[in-house]
Design a protein around this motif. Structure first.
Motif, mmCIF file in Angstrom:
data_model
loop_
_atom_site.group_PDB
_atom_site.id
_atom_site.type_symbol
_atom_site.label_atom_id
_atom_site.label_comp_id
_atom_site.label_asym_id
_atom_site.label_seq_id
_atom_site.Cartn_x
_atom_site.Cartn_y
_atom_site.Cartn_z
ATOM 1 N N ALA A 147 63.508 9.713 24.407
ATOM 2 C CA ALA A 147 64.440 8.748 24.863
ATOM 3 C C ALA A 147 64.871 7.885 23.672
ATOM 4 O O ALA A 147 65.924 7.519 23.694
ATOM 5 N N LEU A 148 64.089 7.852 22.576
ATOM 6 C CA LEU A 148 64.446 7.061 21.338
ATOM 7 C C LEU A 148 65.532 8.023 20.834
ATOM 8 O O LEU A 148 66.599 7.392 20.327
ATOM 9 N N ALA A 149 65.506 9.155 20.609
ATOM 10 C CA ALA A 149 66.674 10.161 20.054
ATOM 11 C C ALA A 149 67.893 10.020 21.082
ATOM 12 O O ALA A 149 69.161 9.975 20.555
ATOM 13 N N ASP A 150 67.746 10.018 22.315
ATOM 14 C CA ASP A 150 68.862 9.755 23.108
ATOM 15 C C ASP A 150 69.545 8.462 23.104
ATOM 16 O O ASP A 150 70.376 8.112 23.906
ATOM 17 N N GLU A 151 68.610 7.345 22.580
ATOM 18 C CA GLU A 151 69.246 5.968 22.545
ATOM 19 C C GLU A 151 69.328 5.359 24.031
ATOM 20 O O GLU A 151 70.000 4.659 24.441
ATOM 21 N N ASP A 152 68.046 5.949 24.926
ATOM 22 C CA ASP A 152 68.122 5.531 26.301
ATOM 23 C C ASP A 152 67.063 4.566 26.321
ATOM 24 O O ASP A 152 65.874 4.506 26.428
ATOM 25 N N THR A 153 67.633 3.109 26.467
ATOM 26 C CA THR A 153 66.724 1.920 26.344
ATOM 27 C C THR A 153 65.912 1.933 27.692
ATOM 28 O O THR A 153 64.645 1.635 27.530
ATOM 29 N N GLU A 154 66.365 2.266 28.867
ATOM 30 C CA GLU A 154 65.527 2.100 30.205
ATOM 31 C C GLU A 154 64.194 3.392 29.985
ATOM 32 O O GLU A 154 63.360 3.125 30.501
#
Length: 245
Positions: A147-154
């Motif tokens: 999620a961090l690599a995808d810049e996915d805050t949720e």
């Protein structure tokens, strides 16, 4: 003298008499009831507040919320009243409803309590975790890193909550789990604006914590979690939109 009526029906659907107590001698089949609409609307609005779709300080218009959720205004009104009683919404006379704007003091108090609870949770988890438990921790860690690599805050907020919740579960302390559960939603609310800025450091700290739990090093797990939650508290106060003195 007439006999008192039986508290249970003594005739089956065909009209034939059944043995008394037969209903109690078989497993009950209860009707599944859907959650009341007001509960569904409450959960939906709470989640919109937690994930910051509805931002702190935002004016909440009943008609707009009802249209967005596809419901009438009545369950929205009931949900807003409940959210107000729980501190998520402020109802202002002659102005309407607004998403609560948390003060730094409120956040500090809650995150400090969370630190105490989760530090003890990590210590207990290190003494109880099995190899399968550690494997699951690494799976949750990898979900967060992705999620961090995808810049996915949720995704980051969800993964962070899941990892911490599993550590709480591993503690084996039901009272501790209940107390942490009481603050979980508000922790997610405070964590959302710092999930990405804090990301790399937070997940590196999780990595250290999992290693300590894997090694059954309760003292190290306790110290790492204490530093980890304290850095999260500091990051919230240092976020870009934080009020300045």
């Amino acid at each position: 003298m007439s006999q008192p009526a039986s508290p249970l029906p003594d005739r089956g659907p065909t009209g034939r008499r059944t043995a008394k107590g037969s209903l109690s001698s078989t497993a009950g089949k209860r009707v599944e009831r859907p959650a009341p609409l007001r509960q569904v609307v409450y959960e939906a609005l709470a989640e919109l507040i937690i994930n910051r779709t509805l931002e702190p300080g935002q004016h909440l218009v009943e008609a707009d919320l009802a249209e967005y959720l596809g419901v009438s205004r009545q369950p929205v009104r009931e949900a807003l009243q409940r959210l107000q009683s729980e501190g998520w919404v402020d109802l202002r006379p002659a102005q309407g409803a607004f998403v609560h704007l948390p003060t730094d003091e409120e956040a500090d108090q809650l995150l400090s309590v969370r630190s105490v609870l989760e530090t003890h949770s990590a210590k207990l988890a290190a003494g109880r975790a099995t190899a399968d438990d550690v494997k699951r921790l690494w799976e949750l860690q990898n979900t967060g890193v992705k999620a961090l690599a995808d810049e996915d805050t949720e995704g980051l907020v969800t993964a962070n909550a899941a990892l911490h919740a599993f550590i709480t579960q591993l503690s084996g302390n039901a009272v501790l789990a209940e107390l942490i559960g009481l603050v979980d939603r508000r922790v997610r609310w405070y964590y959302t604006p710092i999930a990405r800025p804090r990301g790399h450091d937070a997940w590196n700290e999780h990595d250290e914590l999992i290693h300590a739990i894997s090694d059954k090093d309760a003292e190290a797990a306790e110290q790492i979690m204490s530093r980890h939650t304290e850095k999260t508290r500091q990051a919230y106060h240092e976020r870009p939109d934080a009020p300045r003195p």
